[in-house]
Write a protein that holds these residues in place. Structure first.
Motif, PDB file in Angstrom:
ATOM      1  N   SER A 119       0.681  -1.242  -0.079  1.00  0.00           N
ATOM      2  CA  SER A 119       0.094   0.155   0.103  1.00  0.00           C
ATOM      3  C   SER A 119       0.925   1.230   0.027  1.00  0.00           C
ATOM      4  N   GLU A 120       1.892   1.055   0.803  1.00  0.00           N
ATOM      5  CA  GLU A 120       2.963   2.485   1.120  1.00  0.00           C
ATOM      6  C   GLU A 120       3.618   2.802  -0.347  1.00  0.00           C
ATOM      7  N   LEU A 121       3.950   1.555  -0.949  1.00  0.00           N
ATOM      8  CA  LEU A 121       4.992   1.559  -2.099  1.00  0.00           C
ATOM      9  C   LEU A 121       3.966   2.231  -3.327  1.00  0.00           C
ATOM     10  N   THR A 122       2.675   1.783  -3.422  1.00  0.00           N
ATOM     11  CA  THR A 122       1.670   2.096  -4.394  1.00  0.00           C
ATOM     12  C   THR A 122       1.450   3.707  -4.287  1.00  0.00           C
ATOM     13  N   LEU A 123       1.191   4.161  -3.193  1.00  0.00           N
ATOM     14  CA  LEU A 123       0.736   5.469  -2.690  1.00  0.00           C
ATOM     15  C   LEU A 123       2.105   6.278  -3.063  1.00  0.00           C
ATOM     16  N   SER A 124       3.356   5.946  -2.904  1.00  0.00           N
ATOM     17  CA  SER A 124       4.525   6.553  -3.111  1.00  0.00           C
ATOM     18  C   SER A 124       4.628   6.943  -4.675  1.00  0.00           C
ATOM     19  N   LEU A 125       4.155   6.232  -5.469  1.00  0.00           N
ATOM     20  CA  LEU A 125       4.472   6.394  -7.005  1.00  0.00           C
ATOM     21  C   LEU A 125       3.232   6.904  -7.731  1.00  0.00           C
ATOM     22  N   GLN A 126       2.452   7.464  -7.006  1.00  0.00           N
ATOM     23  CA  GLN A 126       1.299   8.113  -7.742  1.00  0.00           C
ATOM     24  C   GLN A 126       1.809   9.274  -8.866  1.00  0.00           C
ATOM     25  N   ASN A 127       2.742  10.084  -8.409  1.00  0.00           N
ATOM     26  CA  ASN A 127       3.320  11.070  -9.229  1.00  0.00           C
ATOM     27  C   ASN A 127       3.810  10.556 -10.530  1.00  0.00           C
ATOM     28  N   GLU A 128       4.289   9.237 -10.444  1.00  0.00           N
ATOM     29  CA  GLU A 128       4.841   8.791 -11.669  1.00  0.00           C
ATOM     30  C   GLU A 128       3.650   8.018 -12.500  1.00  0.00           C
ATOM     31  N   LEU A 129       2.443   7.998 -11.886  1.00  0.00           N
ATOM     32  CA  LEU A 129       1.253   7.145 -12.655  1.00  0.00           C
ATOM     33  C   LEU A 129       0.279   8.040 -12.892  1.00  0.00           C
ATOM     34  N   GLN A 130       0.553   9.436 -13.685  1.00  0.00           N
ATOM     35  CA  GLN A 130      -0.420  10.279 -13.888  1.00  0.00           C
ATOM     36  C   GLN A 130      -1.596   9.824 -14.580  1.00  0.00           C
ATOM     37  N   GLU A 131      -1.506   9.007 -15.433  1.00  0.00           N
ATOM     38  CA  GLU A 131      -2.813   8.423 -16.276  1.00  0.00           C
ATOM     39  C   GLU A 131      -3.632   7.627 -15.491  1.00  0.00           C
ATOM     40  N   PHE A 132      -3.306   7.259 -14.164  1.00  0.00           N
ATOM     41  CA  PHE A 132      -4.328   6.523 -13.426  1.00  0.00           C
ATOM     42  C   PHE A 132      -4.821   7.478 -12.191  1.00  0.00           C
ATOM     43  N   GLU A 133      -6.118   6.959 -11.846  1.00  0.00           N
ATOM     44  CA  GLU A 133      -6.748   7.386 -10.781  1.00  0.00           C
ATOM     45  C   GLU A 133      -6.722   6.256  -9.837  1.00  0.00           C
ATOM     46  N   ILE A 134      -5.787   6.260  -8.662  1.00  0.00           N
ATOM     47  CA  ILE A 134      -5.552   5.000  -7.962  1.00  0.00           C
ATOM     48  C   ILE A 134      -6.260   5.084  -6.491  1.00  0.00           C
TER      49      ILE A 134
END
Length: 583
Positions: A15-30
């Protein structure tokens, strides 16, 4: 528009790793949800209602989601870096280690550990419930450290063993999101194509549907639901058309309902054709095509008739029940006299699922082959065959030999006495002998002693079908009905009663309804129009004689009204008069 993705993280670190990568995954609403195998099933219902495009998870949790969700599920892979990191960690333990997990986790580790010369044993499990026994066995063998997923590590700790969690790094998670993006774009293209095809099918006049073996509608265009009178919310055919269950069973066995044979659905007067669709999953799918018109190349109509309670029966007041049949057998009587219903009543003790009714409309080897195949597919099912006299003498003999050799439960239906048909050289001697002394005549409705009872029973039956509460029929109306010749027999009675009941505004069928009597009679008789080769039409005679037989038959059906007969024949009255005079 962003891709709406939900990540089901089996352990908090993911969970923590996923949230930390949100800026690199701009095409996704996570959205991240913590949940392991024990929590995933209760989550599925909510996931389906919240409009997600894709689910991302890993290990056994991903496998469970793939099994129970219709959304695409992307599994977070175990990268080579993840494997090296875990094995390096295990190599540093000064204790006996074992990895316990699902095959998709274990297989990569087994290959790499042999190359790294890491002394570690493996136990493969296929269900979460197997983890407890695997841990108990490992502990009994002196294992001290267990490597596995979150459930296994949790259970290991409860058993007094040290657990090492197999985790996924940034590379694995980024790869999963990359695959999710590709999958979404591909599915959107496919969705767009499907919408285009559905729009095209929706414009067609014919009814088209895709159903599975359980009769569930995967797709149907508006015409299909309109023709079959299905509610817009209907998702299965078997509720209203249970006979189609047998049709799809026969299609699964190899029956060809897309060529010479079409299924006729008598309740709605529809023809249904079916063919097996190639399926990507384990389910068998069928394409159904429904039409009010007989398919052009169809020479055989098949109907699956169920043993529902009839509104009439062939027995005198207080008389004996319909005798059971010995096979092969024959039943003959005028059209609409209830021959099929008689067979169903007589075979109730043997065939609670009803009978297969085959109506032969053309004489050909393809039709004969289709008849035999459908009888074989049905196993011990009772088959009623009408139109046998259309077949050539050679084909009739082949059919008789087939039925006798295979001991098929067969009842032949005829419009007139089979002995008369044989005398007219329209019935082969071998076929006649196959059911000799097992031939049952049925009286015309007008000749029965229970005509009034049948009229009243038909009113009750029509009330139920139309949801009406008509209490009875006025005496003067009943007198007219009792005097009616009922040339179309029970079929004509049913058609007339449907008109009477649908137009009735009060509690009784009043005299005004008699204005629709002729309309109903004519409508029923047209529906009973003979197939060429039957109803006294002998094809083994000169063309001019066949023409005269056709003219005579149409005139009789139109009560000798030359204007109506000429209209049906597509000629003018003077031409009809000239042809009658020539005769």
């Amino acid at each position: 528009m962003k891709i709406k993705a939900i990540v089901i993280a089996p352990y908090p670190g993911l969970s923590e790793l996923t949230l930390s990568l949100q800026n690199e995954l701009q095409e996704f609403e996570i959205v991240v949800e913590h949940g392991d195998l024990s929590r995933v099933l209760p989550l599925i219902g909510r996931i389906h209602t919240e409009g997600y495009d894709v689910i991302i998870s890993r290990g056994g949790t991903a496998k469970l989601l793939q099994k129970h969700s219709y959304l695409p599920v992307v599994e977070i892979p175990i990268s080579g870096f993840d494997i090296l990191r875990i094995l390096t960690l295990a190599k540093g333990y000064n204790a006996k280690c074992e990895m316990i997990g699902f095959p998709n986790i274990i297989e990569g580790f087994m290959s790499v550990s042999s190359l790294m010369e890491v002394d570690i044993s493996y136990t493969v499990i296929h269900q979460e419930q197997e983890a407890g026994a695997a841990l108990a066995d490992a502990k009994a063998r002196g294992i001290q450290v267990v490597i596995g997923d979150s459930i296994t590590v949790k259970m290991a700790a409860e058993s007094g063993l040290q657990g090492v969690l197999i985790t996924s790094g940034k590379e694995s998670l980024m790869e999963a999101f990359s695959r999710a993006g590709q999958l979404y774009k591909s599915s959107e293209k496919l969705k767009s194509k499907n919408e285009m095809y559905e729009a095209m099918l929706g414009k067609l006049q014919g009814g088209y549907a895709a159903v599975d073996q359980g009769g569930r509608l995967e797709f149907s265009n508006p015409s299909f639901k309109h023709l079959l009178k299905l509610p817009q919310t209907a998702d299965t055919l078997y509720t209203m058309y249970p006979g189609l269950r047998e049709m799809l069973r026969d299609a699964a066995r190899g029956a060809d309902f897309d060529g010479v044979t079409a299924v006729y659905e008598p309740e709605q007067g529809l023809y249904v054709q079916a063919q097996v669709l190639p399926g990507a999953d384990e389910r068998q799918l069928y394409m159904l095509v429904a039409s009010e018109e007989k398919p052009e190349h169809s020479g055989l109509a098949a109907s699956y008739l169920l043993a529902e309670a009839p509104y009439f029966s062939h027995q005198e007041e207080g008389g004996q029940k319909t005798d059971s049949l010995a096979y092969p057998a024959a039943v003959y009587g005028e059209k609409g006299s209830g021959r099929k219903r008689y067979v169903i009543n007589a075979s109730l003790s043997e065939s609670r699922d009803g009978i297969l009714y085959l109506n032969i409309r053309k004489s050909s080897e393809e039709v004969l082959k289709a008849v035999m195949e459908l009888m074989l597919y049905g196993g011990g099912r009772i088959t009623a065959i009408e139109g046998t006299e259309i077949l050539s003498p050679k084909q009739q003999r082949e059919l008789a030999e087939f039925i006798i050799k295979r001991k098929m439960k067969t009842v032949f239906l005829f419009d007139k006495d089979p002995e008369v048909l044989a005398a007219e050289e329209r019935l082969a001697g071998k076929l006649l002998r196959s059911f000799q002394n097992r031939s049952t005549p049925l009286p015309a409705l007008r000749d029965t002693a229970w005509l009034e009872r049948s009229i009243r029973a038909c009113l009750i039956w029509t009330n139920e079908r139309q949801g009406k509460q008509i209490a009875g029929i006025r005496g003067d109306v009943m007198d007219v009905l009792l005097a009616q010749p009922w040339q179309g027999n029970f079929t004509e009675l049913r058609t007339v009663m449907e008109l009477f009941v649908s137009s009735a505004e009060g509690a009784f069928i009043e005299r005004e309804a008699l204005g629709m009597l002729e309309e109903g009679s004519r409508k029923a008789r047209r529906g009973l129009a003979p197939v060429p080769g039957r109803e006294g039409l002998n094809l083994y005679q000169p063309l001019e004689n066949i023409e005269q037989d056709i003219i005579r038959t149409v005139l009789e059906q139109e009560n000798m009204n030359q204007s109506l007969a000429a209209k049906r024949l597509g000629i003018n009255r003077s031409t009809l008069w000239r042809k009658l005079k020539e005769n």
